[in-house]
Design an enzyme around this catalytic site. Sequence first.
Site, PDB file in Angstrom:
ATOM      1  N   HIS A  18       0.837  -1.203   0.000  1.00 45.18           N
ATOM      2  CA  HIS A  18       0.000   0.000   0.000  1.00 45.18           C
ATOM      3  C   HIS A  18       0.872   1.254   0.000  1.00 45.18           C
ATOM      4  CE1 HIS A  18      -3.692   2.298   0.916  1.00 45.18           C
ATOM      5  NE2 HIS A  18      -2.852   3.101   1.563  1.00 45.18           N
ATOM      6  N   GLU A  19       1.825   1.293   0.925  1.00 49.82           N
ATOM      7  CA  GLU A  19       2.687   2.476   1.015  1.00 49.82           C
ATOM      8  C   GLU A  19       3.642   2.571  -0.169  1.00 49.82           C
ATOM      9  OE1 GLU A  19       1.830   4.616   3.020  1.00 49.82           O
ATOM     10  OE2 GLU A  19       0.560   3.375   4.314  1.00 49.82           O
ATOM     11  N   HIS A  22       1.960   4.619  -2.891  1.00 45.36           N
ATOM     12  CA  HIS A  22       2.078   6.064  -2.655  1.00 45.36           C
ATOM     13  C   HIS A  22       3.501   6.541  -2.959  1.00 45.36           C
ATOM     14  CE1 HIS A  22      -1.873   6.319  -0.998  1.00 45.36           C
ATOM     15  NE2 HIS A  22      -1.608   5.693   0.124  1.00 45.36           N
TER      16      HIS A  22
END
Length: 420
Positions: A18-19, A22
């Site tokens: 997920h990170e 980003h």
Amino acid sequence: MTTIIAFIFVFGLIVFFHELGHFLLAKRSGILVRDFSIGFGPKIFAYKKKETQYTIRLLPIGGYVRMAGEDGEELDLKPGYRVGLELSKDETVTKIIVNGKDQYVNAQPFEVSKADLEKELFIEGFEDYDESKKIRYQVARDAVVVDGKIETQVVPYDRTFGAKSLGKRAATIFAGPLFNFILAILIFTALAFIQGGVASTENTLGNVVKDSPAAEAGLHEGDKVLSISGTKTNSWAEIVGKVSENPDKKLMFKIERDGKTQEVKVTPEKQKVQGEAVGKIGVENPIKDSFGAKISYGFTNTWNWIHQIFDVLGKMITGGFSLDMLNGPVGIYTSTEQVVSYGFLTLLNWTAVLSINLGIVNLLPLPALDGGRLLFFLYELIRRKPVDPKKEGIIHFVGFALLMVLMILVTWNDIQRAFF
């Protein structure tokens, strides 16, 4: 101990992807990323490379990517500040020492009269604190400000999150949930290759069990079932459904074999499944083992899970919300404990499903979630002007506080279900 390791593996992998979404989109957009962190709480491991610090923290229940300009940070050198400057050969400032100047013997004593560390990148003032020696220096784009043991890199405005176009900001935020879906696709695809194939959804028979009703009736593996007792069957699920509904009843299978159609009578055997009588004929799900089928399985299975989860969310909204519908870290830990007993492949499948869940939840249009931020971007697109940063910050703060309260309630509910 095995469950703890499995829990950390599952959560760590999901949060990392997920990170990572980003992070990669921020880098691609030219945004300076200050921190890439997995977990919350005290640091276990920290490593700085170039402009980003990578950390692993004690509590493996989340993570964050801190981008320049997101949290209202501001490096402000007020007039009258006495600092130390380190200069490059072309007399560009590379380091501004605010505190701890005695540790930098080569630093030039300097009293600030004016400075801009964001747009014009300069510092103006008096050398050696002497007002007769006024000078203006250009500040390097990667200069650092030293405050004791803390070094903070200067961030030119064009490298902040807010300076980027609406499309780049939206893509950077959306990339987190997107990478959760990508993780699920990769895991499901890997499972297809490890297991040697994937279950087909086509209306074709797989392995026919010896001495089963299907075998006695003359059905063969590879037979395409066109209809059962006049009802068309276009998928494996429709075949299973028709057979299950008719235990001990003769069914007429219209099949296609070697390009020719024929009819075969089959009587499903009655069996008890969870206390309910269902029909079985002794045919296994057909398996596809082609390279293309294994690759496509990752995409189709991810989509099927997305569809199922949205169905559940819809029922939660229309049928009434209850805390029992949600699982927090304790509930997920308890479920992981059960999944681990079935082996590593089942754990991988569980990881993929959780990753899809996290991706969808983060896309919900709620403050403090990625979906909430995307909603603000949509407002900006329609109104052609952004929401006031202070107002948006307050909304996200309140939303985050409410989410924390909900998390506490869900966790307490999980504990009661697990231990009481």
